[in-house]
Design an enzyme around this catalytic site. Sequence first.
Site, short mmCIF file in Angstrom:
data_model
loop_
_atom_site.label_atom_id
_atom_site.label_comp_id
_atom_site.label_asym_id
_atom_site.label_seq_id
_atom_site.Cartn_x
_atom_site.Cartn_y
_atom_site.Cartn_z
N CYS A 118 -59.43 18.75 16.90
CA CYS A 118 -58.14 18.14 17.00
C CYS A 118 -58.00 17.47 15.56
O CYS A 118 -56.50 16.94 15.32
CB CYS A 118 -58.25 16.99 17.93
SG CYS A 118 -58.31 17.38 19.70
N HIS A 260 -52.89 10.90 16.22
CA HIS A 260 -53.35 11.90 17.02
C HIS A 260 -52.94 11.68 18.51
O HIS A 260 -53.00 10.51 18.74
CB HIS A 260 -54.77 12.46 17.12
CG HIS A 260 -55.33 13.24 18.19
ND1 HIS A 260 -54.48 14.59 18.34
CD2 HIS A 260 -56.38 13.51 18.97
CE1 HIS A 260 -55.27 15.28 19.41
NE2 HIS A 260 -56.03 14.69 19.55
N ASN A 290 -51.94 16.24 24.82
CA ASN A 290 -52.89 16.47 23.62
C ASN A 290 -52.83 17.95 23.52
O ASN A 290 -53.56 18.88 24.23
CB ASN A 290 -54.44 16.33 23.99
CG ASN A 290 -55.20 16.07 22.92
OD1 ASN A 290 -54.94 17.00 21.78
ND2 ASN A 290 -56.42 15.59 23.04
#
Length: 333
Positions: A118, A260, A290
């Site tokens: 990520c 994030h 996500n």
Amino acid sequence: MKLFNTKILGTGSYLPEKIVTNHDLAKRIDTNDEWIVERTGIKARRIADISKDEVPSGMAKEATLRALEAANLTPNDIDCILFSSTLADQAMPNAASVLQFKLGITNNCPALDVNAACSGWIYLIPMANALIQTGVYKHILVVGSEMLSSFNNWDDRNTCILFGDACGVAILGRASENEDARIYSTVLSSDSSKKDHLTLWAGGSAKKITHEVLENNEQWMTMNGQEIFKAAVKTMAAHAEKVVKESGLTMNDVDWFIPHQANLRIIEAVGTRFNFPPEKVIINVEKYANTSSATVPVAFDEAVRDGRIKRGDNVLFAAFGAGLTAGAIFFKY
Ligand code: UT7
């Protein structure tokens, strides 16, 4: 040696057409909309369709065409491609080279894939910045393109509710002498003591996909959610604080915070630590879930396009991911 300042010349994003809501997931697994919204803030996610070329390189092509238009550039103006993906189209050729082909770029520019989960897109920004500052390249395409649906176990309620597919890109180039755009400060890290908390063990060289692997369900991602949650808040907050301090500015100078987008509770925990008013924090986790290294560039592109983020604003990015990798970037847009 003359150093150039780095400017984000254009951004773009691509979201697959197919929307899967929490209610859709509740038809397949033992979950419900209330639980998912309360624990994560997520209401829906996009799921890629391979038949529409919604694979990492294909989504990146669409996002890049939008960024090129915003930057007033053509594909052959790109002189370097940096591509972040947790699991790209295939091992070889790399997705950056496939993207070069799909964009019709004929200048043979270097094309590199990076996997830092990520944090991947954030990881590439300091690298692109160094190459722009030193004059090595003029227009670097930085891609975060992810198809988590390909390794997300749709029967595991602990993980499958959290993820979606998307791509976000930015083209980095030189600021001219009379512009004040610049990257103030960056930080990257990886804490490998937490490497086993978010994993996808099979499908690489160490563990090929075999019948036995499939029988044991090892082809899917696994996660220790609570450990990741704690590490995420701690690391993103520490990194955000570090880059702002190193810039000689304060948290009051931050116009926009783009963390994030993993879980609304993680975002709020970091935001409140710095007393950021909610309107300063860019959030879209409710729509897309996500999307790994695509979350920050997608949220950034949306906020630039809808006019929230303007030239001259100070923007703070922070991310974390498997590894446990993490990073933060503070810059003037
Ligand atoms: O980019 C990095 C990616 N990963 C992350 O960011 C993950 C970070 N962690 C998290 O977001 C949270 O830990 C989760 C959302 C994954 C889980 O939230 P939680 O508040 O830590 O819940 P929990 O794991 O403690 O589970 C609480 C209960 C459990 O039931 P019992 O044992 O209390 O009876 C779970 O079995 O909720 C149950 N549960 C669910 N219930 C309905 C777990 N998943 C679900 C579900 N629907 N999808």
